[in-house]
Design a protein around this motif. Structure first.
Motif, PDB file in Angstrom:
ATOM      1  N   ASP A   1       0.826  -1.212   0.000  1.00  0.00           N
ATOM      2  CA  ASP A   1       0.000   0.000   0.000  1.00  0.00           C
ATOM      3  C   ASP A   1       0.859   1.261   0.000  1.00  0.00           C
ATOM      4  OD1 ASP A   1      -2.325  -1.609   0.168  1.00  0.00           O
ATOM      5  OD2 ASP A   1      -2.024  -1.795   2.329  1.00  0.00           O
ATOM      6  N   GLY A   2       0.657   2.088  -0.995  1.00  0.00           N
ATOM      7  CA  GLY A   2       1.416   3.321  -1.116  1.00  0.00           C
ATOM      8  C   GLY A   2       2.681   3.161  -1.937  1.00  0.00           C
ATOM      9  N   THR A   3       3.090   1.918  -2.167  1.00  0.00           N
ATOM     10  CA  THR A   3       4.291   1.666  -2.962  1.00  0.00           C
ATOM     11  C   THR A   3       3.918   1.022  -4.292  1.00  0.00           C
ATOM     12  OG1 THR A   3       5.622   1.428  -0.948  1.00  0.00           O
ATOM     13  CG2 THR A   3       6.569   0.559  -2.984  1.00  0.00           C
ATOM     14  N   LEU A   4       3.316  -0.161  -4.244  1.00  0.00           N
ATOM     15  CA  LEU A   4       2.872  -0.832  -5.473  1.00  0.00           C
ATOM     16  C   LEU A   4       1.504  -0.357  -5.930  1.00  0.00           C
ATOM     17  CD1 LEU A   4       3.862  -4.567  -4.890  1.00  0.00           C
ATOM     18  CD2 LEU A   4       4.865  -2.972  -6.546  1.00  0.00           C
ATOM     19  N   ILE A   5       0.605  -0.159  -4.957  1.00  0.00           N
ATOM     20  CA  ILE A   5      -0.763   0.248  -5.280  1.00  0.00           C
ATOM     21  C   ILE A   5      -1.138   1.470  -4.460  1.00  0.00           C
ATOM     22  CG2 ILE A   5      -1.459  -2.081  -5.947  1.00  0.00           C
ATOM     23  CD1 ILE A   5      -2.976  -2.263  -3.223  1.00  0.00           C
ATOM     24  N   GLU A   6      -2.165   2.174  -4.935  1.00  0.00           N
ATOM     25  CA  GLU A   6      -2.669   3.317  -4.170  1.00  0.00           C
ATOM     26  C   GLU A   6      -3.174   2.822  -2.821  1.00  0.00           C
ATOM     27  OE1 GLU A   6      -2.307   6.415  -5.042  1.00  0.00           O
ATOM     28  OE2 GLU A   6      -1.612   5.978  -7.073  1.00  0.00           O
ATOM     29  N   ASP A   7      -2.910   3.595  -1.797  1.00  0.00           N
ATOM     30  CA  ASP A   7      -3.298   3.204  -0.446  1.00  0.00           C
ATOM     31  C   ASP A   7      -4.775   3.496  -0.215  1.00  0.00           C
ATOM     32  OD1 ASP A   7      -3.405   2.456   2.185  1.00  0.00           O
ATOM     33  OD2 ASP A   7      -2.091   4.053   2.918  1.00  0.00           O
ATOM     34  N   VAL A   8      -5.560   2.433  -0.099  1.00  0.00           N
ATOM     35  CA  VAL A   8      -6.968   2.515   0.287  1.00  0.00           C
ATOM     36  C   VAL A   8      -7.039   1.851   1.649  1.00  0.00           C
ATOM     37  CG1 VAL A   8      -9.329   1.799  -0.249  1.00  0.00           C
ATOM     38  CG2 VAL A   8      -7.752   2.392  -2.108  1.00  0.00           C
ATOM     39  N   PRO A   9      -7.152   2.626   2.731  1.00  0.00           N
ATOM     40  CA  PRO A   9      -7.093   2.029   4.068  1.00  0.00           C
ATOM     41  C   PRO A   9      -8.066   0.865   4.244  1.00  0.00           C
ATOM     42  CG  PRO A   9      -6.999   4.410   4.213  1.00  0.00           C
ATOM     43  CD  PRO A   9      -7.316   4.070   2.778  1.00  0.00           C
ATOM     44  N   TYR A  10      -7.520  -0.233   4.746  1.00  0.00           N
ATOM     45  CA  TYR A  10      -8.290  -1.444   5.056  1.00  0.00           C
ATOM     46  C   TYR A  10      -9.100  -1.921   3.855  1.00  0.00           C
ATOM     47  CZ  TYR A  10      -6.978   0.481   9.559  1.00  0.00           C
ATOM     48  OH  TYR A  10      -6.273   1.026  10.601  1.00  0.00           O
ATOM     49  N   ASN A  11      -8.501  -1.872   2.689  1.00  0.00           N
ATOM     50  CA  ASN A  11      -9.202  -2.243   1.459  1.00  0.00           C
ATOM     51  C   ASN A  11      -9.607  -3.711   1.480  1.00  0.00           C
ATOM     52  OD1 ASN A  11     -10.259  -2.392  -1.092  1.00  0.00           O
ATOM     53  ND2 ASN A  11      -8.282  -2.319  -2.134  1.00  0.00           N
ATOM     54  N   SER A  12     -10.873  -3.969   1.275  1.00  0.00           N
ATOM     55  CA  SER A  12     -11.378  -5.336   1.167  1.00  0.00           C
ATOM     56  C   SER A  12     -12.022  -5.586  -0.195  1.00  0.00           C
ATOM     57  CB  SER A  12     -12.396  -5.616   2.280  1.00  0.00           C
ATOM     58  OG  SER A  12     -13.506  -4.740   2.157  1.00  0.00           O
ATOM     59  N   ASP A  13     -11.876  -4.639  -1.115  1.00  0.00           N
ATOM     60  CA  ASP A  13     -12.528  -4.715  -2.414  1.00  0.00           C
ATOM     61  C   ASP A  13     -11.498  -4.735  -3.538  1.00  0.00           C
ATOM     62  OD1 ASP A  13     -14.038  -4.457  -4.703  1.00  0.00           O
ATOM     63  OD2 ASP A  13     -14.956  -2.541  -4.131  1.00  0.00           O
ATOM     64  N   PRO A  14     -11.333  -5.875  -4.212  1.00  0.00           N
ATOM     65  CA  PRO A  14     -10.349  -5.942  -5.305  1.00  0.00           C
ATOM     66  C   PRO A  14     -10.575  -4.895  -6.392  1.00  0.00           C
ATOM     67  CG  PRO A  14     -11.191  -8.129  -4.774  1.00  0.00           C
ATOM     68  CD  PRO A  14     -12.011  -7.145  -3.989  1.00  0.00           C
ATOM     69  N   ALA A  15     -11.804  -4.446  -6.567  1.00  0.00           N
ATOM     70  CA  ALA A  15     -12.093  -3.428  -7.591  1.00  0.00           C
ATOM     71  C   ALA A  15     -11.435  -2.089  -7.258  1.00  0.00           C
ATOM     72  CB  ALA A  15     -13.600  -3.254  -7.749  1.00  0.00           C
ATOM     73  N   GLN A  16     -11.046  -1.901  -5.993  1.00  0.00           N
ATOM     74  CA  GLN A  16     -10.396  -0.650  -5.595  1.00  0.00           C
ATOM     75  C   GLN A  16      -8.875  -0.708  -5.697  1.00  0.00           C
ATOM     76  OE1 GLN A  16     -11.687   1.157  -1.933  1.00  0.00           O
ATOM     77  NE2 GLN A  16     -13.805   0.542  -2.253  1.00  0.00           N
ATOM     78  N   VAL A  17      -8.331  -1.800  -6.193  1.00  0.00           N
ATOM     79  CA  VAL A  17      -6.879  -1.921  -6.354  1.00  0.00           C
ATOM     80  C   VAL A  17      -6.463  -1.149  -7.600  1.00  0.00           C
ATOM     81  CG1 VAL A  17      -4.957  -3.488  -6.803  1.00  0.00           C
ATOM     82  CG2 VAL A  17      -6.753  -4.138  -5.172  1.00  0.00           C
ATOM     83  N   THR A  18      -5.654  -0.120  -7.389  1.00  0.00           N
ATOM     84  CA  THR A  18      -5.135   0.699  -8.479  1.00  0.00           C
ATOM     85  C   THR A  18      -3.616   0.757  -8.366  1.00  0.00           C
ATOM     86  OG1 THR A  18      -7.130   2.067  -8.400  1.00  0.00           O
ATOM     87  CG2 THR A  18      -5.215   2.976  -9.564  1.00  0.00           C
ATOM     88  N   PRO A  19      -2.900   0.238  -9.352  1.00  0.00           N
ATOM     89  CA  PRO A  19      -1.443   0.322  -9.296  1.00  0.00           C
ATOM     90  C   PRO A  19      -0.971   1.777  -9.265  1.00  0.00           C
ATOM     91  CG  PRO A  19      -2.117  -1.269 -10.947  1.00  0.00           C
ATOM     92  CD  PRO A  19      -3.354  -0.523 -10.521  1.00  0.00           C
TER      93      PRO A  19
END
Length: 172
Positions: A12-30
């Protein structure tokens, strides 16, 4: 610094945008240039891994299954990574794996069969740098808006973005 056999990335914050406590794969953004940076590492024959604190599990904010789904999405977009090391504990749990402790880095090195001195950890906060040093690995800080200025000043190496961090490692 000698030869590098593996690079371990914070998630989080390095490879992907940091979405705190993300539990939704749709919110994964490199993060910008993450896919290209990871591809360049692999093209050089360097193994890759992820080391990530995920206290949302201990806090009851995310399930292990949801975390696995998010990590699988990261693998789809940027992977596959050779090792995944996840700390599910909270800061107060006193475990040996939660960064800044070195446990996940040591475990990743063991799984990959590489000595820590041949590993670089790339992360966005000081706990990533401390964990790397404690494990005997090298470290590069890629600051984000949450990185404090004093952390940047104490970092062994700071790069403006993930691409530049990878360039620094590959140029060694």
């Amino acid at each position: 610094m000698g030869p590098i056999s593996a690079i371990l990335f914070d998630r989080d914050g390095t490879l992907i945008e940091d979405v705190p406590y993300n539990s939704d794969p749709a919110q994964v953004t490199p993060r910008e240039n993450a896919a290209q940076a990871v591809r360049r590492v692999r093209a050089r024959g360097i193994r890759t891994g992820v080391v990530t604190n995920q206290s949302g599990i201990a806090r009851g904010l995310i399930t292990r299954e949801a975390l696995q789904s998010v990590n699988e999405r990261v693998d789809e977009l940027l992977g596959p990574f050779d090792t995944w090391q996840v700390c599910p504990h909270g800061p107060e749990d006193g475990c040996g794996c939660r960064k800044p402790a070195p446990g996940m880095i040591v475990a990743a090195c063991a799984e990959l069969g590489v000595p820590p001195g041949e590993v670089v950890v790339i992360g966005d906060i000081e706990s990533d740098m401390i964990a790397a040093a404690a494990a005997g690995a090298h470290a590069v800080l890629v600051p984000t808006p949450v990185t404090r200025d004093e952390e940047v000043g104490r970092a062994p190496i700071a790069a403006p973005d993930l691409g530049a961090a990878v360039d620094w490692v590959l140029d060694r």
